[in-house]
Design a protein around this motif. Structure first.
Motif, PDB file in Angstrom:
ATOM      1  N   TRP A   1       2.101   1.785  -3.538  1.00 20.05           N
ATOM      2  CA  TRP A   1       1.273   2.367  -4.360  1.00 20.05           C
ATOM      3  C   TRP A   1       1.082   3.889  -4.034  1.00 20.05           C
ATOM      4  N   THR A   2       0.981   4.162  -2.928  1.00 16.38           N
ATOM      5  CA  THR A   2       0.560   5.505  -2.384  1.00 16.38           C
ATOM      6  C   THR A   2       2.028   6.514  -3.054  1.00 16.38           C
TER       7      THR A   2
ATOM      8  N   LEU B   1       4.270  18.990  -5.921  1.00 14.67           N
ATOM      9  CA  LEU B   1       3.966  18.790  -4.583  1.00 14.67           C
ATOM     10  C   LEU B   1       5.046  19.728  -3.826  1.00 14.67           C
TER      11      LEU B   1
ATOM     12  N   ILE C   1      -3.081  13.036   0.874  1.00 13.14           N
ATOM     13  CA  ILE C   1      -1.758  13.743   0.947  1.00 13.14           C
ATOM     14  C   ILE C   1      -1.836  14.998   0.111  1.00 13.14           C
ATOM     15  N   PHE C   2      -2.042  14.826  -1.216  1.00 11.79           N
ATOM     16  CA  PHE C   2      -2.108  15.946  -2.125  1.00 11.79           C
ATOM     17  C   PHE C   2      -2.981  16.910  -1.784  1.00 11.79           C
TER      18      PHE C   2
ATOM     19  N   PHE D   1       1.413   6.539  -6.810  1.00 10.83           N
ATOM     20  CA  PHE D   1       0.321   7.756  -7.170  1.00 10.83           C
ATOM     21  C   PHE D   1       0.799   9.202  -6.871  1.00 10.83           C
ATOM     22  N   LEU D   2       1.466   9.287  -5.785  1.00 12.34           N
ATOM     23  CA  LEU D   2       1.846  10.718  -5.453  1.00 12.34           C
ATOM     24  C   LEU D   2       2.707  11.248  -6.848  1.00 12.34           C
TER      25      LEU D   2
ATOM     26  N   VAL E   1       0.956  -1.251  -0.060  1.00  6.68           N
ATOM     27  CA  VAL E   1      -0.034   0.024  -0.005  1.00  6.68           C
ATOM     28  C   VAL E   1       0.914   1.427  -0.050  1.00  6.68           C
TER      29      VAL E   1
ATOM     30  N   TYR F   1      -5.055   7.309  -0.540  1.00  2.54           N
ATOM     31  CA  TYR F   1      -3.898   7.943   0.586  1.00  2.54           C
ATOM     32  C   TYR F   1      -3.160   9.020  -0.124  1.00  2.54           C
ATOM     33  N   ALA F   2      -2.908   8.739  -1.652  1.00  2.00           N
ATOM     34  CA  ALA F   2      -1.768   9.841  -2.198  1.00  2.00           C
ATOM     35  C   ALA F   2      -2.724  10.803  -2.516  1.00  2.00           C
ATOM     36  N   PHE F   3      -4.039  10.959  -2.847  1.00  4.26           N
ATOM     37  CA  PHE F   3      -4.940  11.998  -3.153  1.00  4.26           C
ATOM     38  C   PHE F   3      -5.095  12.741  -1.789  1.00  4.26           C
TER      39      PHE F   3
ATOM     40  N   ARG G   1      -6.273   1.817  -2.304  1.00  4.98           N
ATOM     41  CA  ARG G   1      -6.094   2.471  -1.067  1.00  4.98           C
ATOM     42  C   ARG G   1      -4.948   3.424  -1.322  1.00  4.98           C
ATOM     43  N   GLY G   2      -3.901   2.938  -2.175  1.00  2.00           N
ATOM     44  CA  GLY G   2      -2.743   3.984  -2.350  1.00  2.00           C
ATOM     45  C   GLY G   2      -3.120   5.050  -3.097  1.00  2.00           C
ATOM     46  N   ALA G   3      -4.146   4.950  -4.170  1.00  3.65           N
ATOM     47  CA  ALA G   3      -4.422   6.220  -4.747  1.00  3.65           C
ATOM     48  C   ALA G   3      -5.390   6.910  -3.684  1.00  3.65           C
TER      49      ALA G   3
ATOM     50  N   LEU H   1       3.810  23.283  -4.020  1.00  2.00           N
ATOM     51  CA  LEU H   1       2.388  23.467  -3.144  1.00  2.00           C
ATOM     52  C   LEU H   1       2.965  23.504  -1.653  1.00  2.00           C
TER      53      LEU H   1
ATOM     54  N   ILE I   1       0.541  11.739  -9.478  1.00  2.00           N
ATOM     55  CA  ILE I   1      -0.148  13.189  -9.227  1.00  2.00           C
ATOM     56  C   ILE I   1       0.687  14.402  -9.559  1.00  2.00           C
TER      57      ILE I   1
END
Lengths: 377, 544
Positions: A28-29, A253, B525-526, A32-33, A25, B521-523, B517-519, A256, A36
């Motif tokens: 993945w986080t 990021l 945080i963003f 995705f960061l 997880v 959490y990332a969102f 879940r990763g997506a 921001l 983004i």
């Protein structure tokens, strides 16, 4: 022997442990960061030079470092540079009249910021024979207006000299440039920082005083470093993290985060100057502002002209500027006008979304200014 | 210290690091010190009130439950109060300057606060009286002794709350009333600062003595455990209001850690920061632009600002509760759930089972039930009304909160009367459109109640209600737009709450695949990072 069963058991995997699942997880986080960061950076990339950025492009670029922003704004020529880069420097408003354009008409030289100029234009609407000479910059603090007035005072023969003081911009007395106090959308123009020494106003003049000088400094590391050191020493809003550029400017990021940090630092500094009750008595801003007003009135009168001061109260400032400066203005019998009585700072109907007064309020203030001029004359 | 501050960002890892290295008793001592640092960060003088509340309720609890305190228990409690008075109110720490050429400089002329000196005398007097009468009280018959213990606790706690929170309010109201009758009244007002979170910890300590009195739990013998129960920093200033039979055993027994608990704690902190930093702070300026305007405000502006205030107060308060629960989970201590998708309620009764649950259950158990107990049939509606009026006043020393409480009391009474006549159907038999309609209808009613909650005066309530009802002031929208972080965050929050409501499970988000879940959490945080640019506002419920 059951081959099928044996083969299956060879490929059997035990379910991942809680730690393994947590690591997946987290990975993945992070992925995705990155997605983004890159996607927002691409979607809202700064437009090519000469194209006005949209609100979201501006929003996501707001946290770029000051050096990064300057590199994008200031190009080889004035024409190729962003319009904001040229604003606010003394002499940037060309073709300003030096004498009254209408025989018998009033000639007003005004120093300040857009709020005061909007009132001047409203005065001109009410009094078409009025001639205006406008010197100022976006969000200009009193120090910039006063410096502009000193540079300009021998270059015209105005009857009235109007000084616009913004409650919101007064904290800028502790700054040297809009690059830092308004780093979100900076205008790079500079102005002196004043302090009081032995009862006298003493100015520290910035090493860079025009767009051309800024351009030259940006191309010369030694000169740039000297300018940066001067800002670090004399500008209360200087912050290393906000100022210094680098490759991290390309990360959405990081931009921001830098914006959040910059806003925090700015709020901390502003809180040293002003709180909900008004300007703080332990800040140097009040004494310096009063000394500037006194000096302004003395020199204007010495030149045989009429000084007028307008105290602009933006949203959230109640009558704070009036409380701070009215005693000095009265003591020295300087004609003045305070907007808090004409357009209360708590009345949202008085303001446009960009923070300026509405046209109707501008006209109301203009009418009062003309009345003050006529009674003082 | 604010949860969303850099100070807390440094404070928490230090506390967690020390916590991990210590054994159970050491953990509790360290947590107590950390809690006092956390609370004293606002103003160290507030700590004296915490110490007073701790000592009084500890003493009363033992008096009620065991009849007497041992000499050691009396010594520890007495010393705690006296030292607190000396350190937190008598010595003026701003007179001590660290650094400079002398290392430590002391301004001796201001080192002793004169008012603090009186507080110290008062504390010593209280200690002397308590020790003097201890023997006498312990020899009384059980019933009288228990009543004395309970009454002392309630009187002291309510007096502290009354003086610090309500004194000026009632004096001001009395002045207004007398002036209305033609008298020129100028009554005494106190120049006092409202201690942060006083209503929360007062209620928490009071329910300890009440529960001991009711025999629901034994009194706590160890003073430091009880002091930690009162001052436990994650929930000290804005709840959840913990019950002693829940929190005390968790503090008294060694904690066990599991990865799932840490994961859940981190998620709750993330969710709380998202609600507070990205959404609540992102809409605060929009609400302010309308509710703090002195000019004419149109109906559409009032409607929009009130809607955003619903979002603000929910995100602000539930965000705080989430962070509190998350931090506490990292310490291995579970706190109660305080919010469960409250805006999906279909009735006032359901709303109060979903909104600020720890307060509504406190009011139910310690106010409503005793009021109803004697004569259930006749008293239930009156008890509902009184409970909600007190609940309103608990929120703040202002008549608009009383009005808000009264409004909800009325809704509960009307709903109770309605349900008496038409009992609720089986939830499984209710059609989906009726559920949606019910949620929408109750939200519209509840939305108006938040106007009462936020308004600064009765005149504003009248003006805004008129604007809503008649469209006076125009139907143009001049409200400041919410920040981008809020505009992105609100739909996501709605989705998360909807998921919780539909599944009835706050952990439903964990059932989705790892990449989703990763997506998520990332969102989160963003959007939090984006929200760091919003002007931070203090948590709304701190003032309560």
């Amino acid at each position: 022997m059951n081959l099928l069963s044996s083969s299956t058991s060879n490929f059997d995997r035990s379910p991942p442990s809680p730690v393994q699942r947590a690591v997946v997880v987290v990975l993945w986080t992070l992925l995705f960061l990155v997605v983004i960061d890159v996607a927002v950076g691409r979607l809202f990339a700064a437009p090519p030079a000469g194209v006005e950025p949209g609100p979201l492009q501006r929003r996501f670029a707001a946290g770029r470092s000051v050096e990064g922003k300057l590199a994008r704004m200031v190009r080889e020529t004035d024409e190729s540079s962003a319009p904001m880069a040229a604003a606010g420097w003394y002499g940037s408003r060309r073709d300003q009249p030096t004498r009254a354009e209408h025989p018998g008409g009033l000639f007003v030289a005004a120093y300040g910021m857009s709020t005061s100029f909007r009132v001047c234009y409203a005065m001109q609407e009410l009094e078409p024979t009025l001639t205006l000479r406008l010197v100022g910059g976006p969000n200009a603090p009193l120090s910039h207006s006063y410096d502009g007035y000193l540079k300009d005072r021998t270059r015209h023969d105005a009857d009235v000299v109007l000084l616009g003081v913004s409650a919101w911009a007064l904290a800028g007395l502790e700054s040297m440039t809009q690059m830092l106090i308004h780093f979100d959308a900076p205008a790079p123009y500079t102005y002196p920082v004043y302090r009081i020494s032995d009862g006298e106003l003493v100015a520290t003049t910035p090493l860079v005083q025009s767009l051309e000088e800024l351009r030259r400094a940006m191309g010369d590391p030694e000169r740039w470093e000297a300018f940066r050191r001067q800002l670090a020493e004399h500008d209360a809003y200087y912050d290393e993290l906000v100022f210094r550029g680098g490759p991290l400017d390309e990360s959405t990021l990081v931009r921001l985060l830098r914006r959040g940090w910059g806003q925090r630092q700015k709020r901390r500094q502003l809180a040293q100057v002003h709180d909900a009750n008004g300007y703080r008595s332990d800040s140097t801003v009040g004494p310096v502002a009063r000394a500037i007003i006194r000096s302004f009135a003395e020199t204007v009168r010495a030149d045989g002209r009429l000084p007028i001061v307008i105290l602009f109260h933006e949203k959230g400032f109640d009558d704070h500027l009036y409380t701070l400066l009215a005693p000095t203005l009265r003591e020295h019998e300087i004609p003045f006008l305070s907007t808090h009585e004409l357009a209360p700072a708590s009345d949202h109907d008085s303001f446009m979304p960009d923070g300026h007064f509405t046209a109707e309020v501008d006209k109301r203030i203009a009418r009062e200014v003309l009345a003050v001029i006529s009674s003082a004359h | 210290m604010l949860f969303n501050s850099l100070h807390f960002l440094l404070f928490l890892p230090v506390v967690l690091g020390a916590y991990a290295m210590l054994r159970h008793r050491g953990q509790n001592r360290m947590l107590l010190i950390a809690s006092y640092v956390f609370y004293g960060w606002w103003d160290e003088r507030f700590l004296f009130l915490i110490a007073l509340s701790t000592v009084v309720d500890y003493w009363c609890g033992l008096t009620i439950g065991r009849g007497r305190l041992t000499g050691r228990q009396r010594l520890v409690a007495s010393s705690w109060l006296a030292l607190s008075a000396l350190c937190f109110v008598t010595i003026n720490w701003s007179a001590v300057r660290l650094g400079g050429p002398e290392g430590i400089g002391v301004d001796w002329s201001t080192l002793i606060d004169p008012l603090g000196g009186w507080a110290l005398c008062g504390a010593l007097g209280l200690v002397a009286i308590a020790n003097l009468f201890h023997g006498l009280v312990s020899r009384l018959d059980e019933d009288r002794r228990r009543k004395i213990g309970l009454c002392t606790s309630i009187v002291v706690n309510l007096t502290v709350l009354g003086v610090f929170k309500y004194f000026n309010f009632f004096v001001g109201s009395a002045e207004d009333a007398l002036q209305g009758l033609g008298f020129d009244a100028q009554l005494l007002r106190l120049d006092i600062v409202l201690p942060v979170g006083i209503s929360f910890y007062t209620f928490q300590t009071m329910c300890y003595t009440i529960d001991v009195y009711r025999g629901k739990l034994p009194p706590t013998a160890r003073f430091l455990d009880f002091a930690l129960y009162v001052a436990y920093f994650p929930q000290l200033v804005a709840g959840p209001i913990e019950r002693p039979n829940e929190l005390l055993p968790r503090l008294q027994n060694p904690r066990h850690f599991e990865l799932a608990q840490i994961q859940r704690g981190l998620y709750l902190i993330l969710l709380g920061l998202f609600k507070k930093v990205a959404i609540a702070d992102g809409v605060a300026a929009s609400v302010y632009s309308i509710y703090n305007s002195t000019g004419t405000v149109g109906g559409l502006d009032v409607a929009a600002a009130t809607l955003l205030f619903c979002v603000q107060v929910y995100c602000d308060f539930s965000g705080y509760s989430d962070i509190a629960r998350g931090v506490s989970k990292l310490l291995g201590i579970d706190l109660v759930t305080n919010f469960r998708a409250p805006f999906f309620s279909r009735s006032p009764a359901e709303f109060w089972q979903r909104w600020h649950i720890s307060l509504s259950t406190w009011l139910r158990d310690y106010l409503f039930m005793p009021l109803v107990f004697l004569d259930p049939r006749r008293r239930i509606y009156l008890a509902l009304m009184i409970t909600m009026l007190v609940g309103g006043l608990w929120h703040g020393a202002s008549w608009n909160f009383v009005l808000w409480g009264g409004f909800h009391g009325l809704l509960l009474v009307v709903h109770a009367v309605y349900r008496d006549r038409w009992p609720a159907p089986d939830p499984r038999a209710v059609r989906r459109w009726r559920v949606v309609a019910g949620i929408a209808l109750f939200f519209a009613i509840n939305w108006y109640s938040f106007l009462l909650f936020r308004a600064g005066s009765f005149a504003q309530i009248f003006d805004f209600t008129t604007a809503l009802a008649t469209g006076a002031g125009g139907m143009h929208l001049s409200m400041k737009l919410p920040a981008l972080s809020a505009m992105l965050g609100i739909p996501l929050l709605l989705g998360l709450d909807l998921l919780e409501y539909a599944t009835g499970d706050a952990l439903a988000y964990r059932r989705v695949p790892a990449w989703a879940r990763g997506a998520l959490y990332a969102f989160l945080i963003f959007v939090i990072i984006m929200g760091t640019g919003n002007e931070p506002t203090e948590f709304i419920y701190f003032q309560f």
